[in-house]
Design a protein around this motif. Structure first.
Motif, PDB file in Angstrom:
ATOM      1  N   GLN A   2      56.118  18.859  36.934  1.00 15.26           N
ATOM      2  CA  GLN A   2      55.408  19.745  36.022  1.00 15.26           C
ATOM      3  C   GLN A   2      54.736  20.915  36.734  1.00 15.26           C
ATOM      4  OE1 GLN A   2      55.697  19.163  32.712  1.00 15.26           O
ATOM      5  NE2 GLN A   2      57.031  17.490  33.383  1.00 15.26           N
ATOM      6  N   VAL A   3      55.156  21.178  37.969  1.00 17.15           N
ATOM      7  CA  VAL A   3      54.431  22.162  38.776  1.00 17.15           C
ATOM      8  C   VAL A   3      54.462  23.558  38.161  1.00 17.15           C
ATOM      9  CG1 VAL A   3      56.424  22.654  40.269  1.00 17.15           C
ATOM     10  CG2 VAL A   3      54.094  23.012  41.126  1.00 17.15           C
ATOM     11  N   GLU A   4      55.575  23.952  37.573  1.00 16.64           N
ATOM     12  CA  GLU A   4      55.643  25.287  36.973  1.00 16.64           C
ATOM     13  C   GLU A   4      54.612  25.438  35.855  1.00 16.64           C
ATOM     14  OE1 GLU A   4      58.694  27.544  34.017  1.00 16.64           O
ATOM     15  OE2 GLU A   4      59.590  26.753  35.870  1.00 16.64           O
ATOM     16  N   ALA A   5      54.580  24.478  34.932  1.00 13.70           N
ATOM     17  CA  ALA A   5      53.631  24.536  33.819  1.00 13.70           C
ATOM     18  C   ALA A   5      52.198  24.453  34.315  1.00 13.70           C
ATOM     19  CB  ALA A   5      53.918  23.404  32.835  1.00 13.70           C
ATOM     20  N   ARG A   6      51.963  23.612  35.311  1.00 16.78           N
ATOM     21  CA  ARG A   6      50.603  23.471  35.826  1.00 16.78           C
ATOM     22  C   ARG A   6      50.116  24.744  36.491  1.00 16.78           C
ATOM     23  NH1 ARG A   6      50.704  17.328  38.458  1.00 16.78           N
ATOM     24  NH2 ARG A   6      50.853  16.218  36.453  1.00 16.78           N
ATOM     25  N   GLN A   7      50.986  25.407  37.252  1.00 16.45           N
ATOM     26  CA  GLN A   7      50.562  26.639  37.912  1.00 16.45           C
ATOM     27  C   GLN A   7      50.322  27.743  36.890  1.00 16.45           C
ATOM     28  OE1 GLN A   7      52.581  27.956  41.401  1.00 16.45           O
ATOM     29  NE2 GLN A   7      52.404  25.992  42.434  1.00 16.45           N
ATOM     30  N   CYS A   8      51.164  27.812  35.879  1.00 18.50           N
ATOM     31  CA  CYS A   8      50.935  28.807  34.835  1.00 18.50           C
ATOM     32  C   CYS A   8      49.624  28.532  34.094  1.00 18.50           C
ATOM     33  CB  CYS A   8      52.107  28.834  33.851  1.00 18.50           C
ATOM     34  SG  CYS A   8      53.621  29.562  34.525  1.00 18.50           S
TER      35      CYS A   8
ATOM     36  N   VAL B  71      59.233  32.225  38.126  1.00 23.11           N
ATOM     37  CA  VAL B  71      58.618  32.171  36.791  1.00 23.11           C
ATOM     38  C   VAL B  71      57.103  32.318  36.902  1.00 23.11           C
ATOM     39  CG1 VAL B  71      58.147  30.660  34.825  1.00 23.11           C
ATOM     40  CG2 VAL B  71      60.472  30.834  35.739  1.00 23.11           C
ATOM     41  N   VAL B  72      56.504  31.618  37.851  1.00 18.37           N
ATOM     42  CA  VAL B  72      55.045  31.696  38.016  1.00 18.37           C
ATOM     43  C   VAL B  72      54.636  33.093  38.480  1.00 18.37           C
ATOM     44  CG1 VAL B  72      53.044  30.753  39.209  1.00 18.37           C
ATOM     45  CG2 VAL B  72      54.876  29.217  38.459  1.00 18.37           C
ATOM     46  N   GLU B  73      55.406  33.675  39.394  1.00 22.29           N
ATOM     47  CA  GLU B  73      55.104  35.047  39.812  1.00 22.29           C
ATOM     48  C   GLU B  73      55.095  35.988  38.602  1.00 22.29           C
ATOM     49  OE1 GLU B  73      56.943  35.206  44.379  1.00 22.29           O
ATOM     50  OE2 GLU B  73      57.733  36.507  42.797  1.00 22.29           O
ATOM     51  N   GLU B  74      56.088  35.860  37.740  1.00 23.13           N
ATOM     52  CA  GLU B  74      56.168  36.720  36.562  1.00 23.13           C
ATOM     53  C   GLU B  74      54.978  36.499  35.643  1.00 23.13           C
ATOM     54  OE1 GLU B  74      57.928  39.787  34.441  1.00 23.13           O
ATOM     55  OE2 GLU B  74      58.409  38.982  36.442  1.00 23.13           O
ATOM     56  N   HIS B  75      54.544  35.251  35.524  1.00 29.53           N
ATOM     57  CA  HIS B  75      53.376  34.939  34.698  1.00 29.53           C
ATOM     58  C   HIS B  75      52.133  35.597  35.278  1.00 29.53           C
ATOM     59  CE1 HIS B  75      51.464  32.613  31.531  1.00 29.53           C
ATOM     60  NE2 HIS B  75      50.531  32.218  32.400  1.00 29.53           N
TER      61      HIS B  75
ATOM     62  N   PHE C 190      63.483  25.383  42.996  1.00 35.36           N
ATOM     63  CA  PHE C 190      62.231  25.788  43.627  1.00 35.36           C
ATOM     64  C   PHE C 190      62.026  27.306  43.583  1.00 35.36           C
ATOM     65  CE2 PHE C 190      62.542  21.730  46.398  1.00 35.36           C
ATOM     66  CZ  PHE C 190      62.045  20.958  45.352  1.00 35.36           C
ATOM     67  N   PRO C 191      62.988  28.120  44.044  1.00 34.88           N
ATOM     68  CA  PRO C 191      62.777  29.567  43.902  1.00 34.88           C
ATOM     69  C   PRO C 191      62.688  30.015  42.448  1.00 34.88           C
ATOM     70  CG  PRO C 191      64.986  29.091  44.746  1.00 34.88           C
ATOM     71  CD  PRO C 191      64.227  27.820  44.798  1.00 34.88           C
ATOM     72  N   ARG C 192      63.356  29.287  41.547  1.00 37.61           N
ATOM     73  CA  ARG C 192      63.283  29.655  40.131  1.00 37.61           C
ATOM     74  C   ARG C 192      61.877  29.425  39.588  1.00 37.61           C
ATOM     75  NH1 ARG C 192      67.253  26.844  38.477  1.00 37.61           N
ATOM     76  NH2 ARG C 192      66.136  25.020  37.692  1.00 37.61           N
ATOM     77  N   TYR C 193      61.291  28.262  39.883  1.00 37.84           N
ATOM     78  CA  TYR C 193      59.946  28.009  39.358  1.00 37.84           C
ATOM     79  C   TYR C 193      58.943  28.969  39.979  1.00 37.84           C
ATOM     80  CZ  TYR C 193      56.479  25.845  42.472  1.00 37.84           C
ATOM     81  OH  TYR C 193      55.505  25.640  43.411  1.00 37.84           O
ATOM     82  N   HIS C 194      59.095  29.274  41.264  1.00 31.26           N
ATOM     83  CA  HIS C 194      58.191  30.242  41.887  1.00 31.26           C
ATOM     84  C   HIS C 194      58.332  31.605  41.214  1.00 31.26           C
ATOM     85  CE1 HIS C 194      56.326  28.052  45.147  1.00 31.26           C
ATOM     86  NE2 HIS C 194      57.500  27.571  45.554  1.00 31.26           N
TER      87      HIS C 194
END
Length: 221
Positions: A6-12, A48-52, A42-46
């Motif tokens: 859930q790291v992507e959702a948690r970071q956002c 997404v978070v960068e874009e957020h 991994f690069p995809r989730y990073h």
């Protein structure tokens, strides 16, 4: 390395909470090649978070390091038992970077002005194959350490045997596919340009941890 599926959702969610709390600047530890459209998780989730973060309205700095030299500590169990480490990197070169150089970059981004809106791709000073890394480990430790090429399926079993969760092991294999394709070989001068200090070589990294590697190679816990 991400610690949860859930790291992507948690970071956002963290970004949203930071904005609502009045935080004005974020320095994110991202990944080399981060992109919301990346094939690898991994690069995809990073990405997404960068874009957020970009859309949050806060000032930001993104640090995108390549493979950490310290990741080689994960190979200690097989080095201890067999004098080898296994992976599926092929002959791909990787501009592996010391985590201490990444930390130096983070300090600058957090304490100095002028880094807002910047993305820094961080690598070591050279791109090495895993065979060359094994040769350096052997020379610096005075022990015989070999790199053994295995299939992605076999590497997945090795990672799972080391206790890595399935989702994380699969992500590591995706990263190693990029190394095999030569996509981790690019070298940047970011560390030297920003800190004024030449980044750590793999020889220096091994030398700094030589006793640890020697104990490992000797089979110590």
């Amino acid at each position: 390395m991400p610690s949860s599926t859930q790291v992507e959702a948690r970071q956002c969610s963290f970004v949203d909470a930071a904005r609502q709390s009045g935080v004005r600047r974020i320095v994110k530890l991202s990944q080399f090649g981060a992109d919301p459209e990346a094939r690898e998780r991994f690069p995809r989730y990073h990405g997404v978070v960068e874009e957020h973060i970009r859309n949050s309205g806060m000032y930001y700095t993104f640090l995108r390091p390549n493979l950490f030299m310290q990741s080689f500590f994960n190979f200690r169990p097989t080095i201890a038992m067999q004098g080898v480490f296994y992976a599926c990197a092929g002959t791909g070169r990787v501009s592996i970077v010391d985590a201490r150089d990444i930390a130096s970059m983070a300090v600058l981004a957090l304490t100095e002005p002028g880094h807002e809106g910047k993305t820094y791709e961080i690598t070591g000073p050279e791109a090495l194959t895993h065979t060359e890394m094994a040769e350096i480990l052997s020379e610096e430790t005075g022990t015989n350490v070999k790199y053994v090429e295995i299939s992605p399926e076999s590497m997945r079993h090795v990672l799972l045997d080391l206790g890595m969760p399935v989702w994380q092991a699969d992500g590591v294999l995706e990263d190693y596919e990029t190394y095999r394709r030569g996509e981790g070989s690019r070298i940047t001068t970011t560390v030297e340009d920003m800190t004024g200090i030449y980044p750590m070589t793999f020889e220096e990294f091994t030398r700094d941890y030589v006793e640890d590697f020697r104990r490992t190679a000797a089979g110590a816990a």
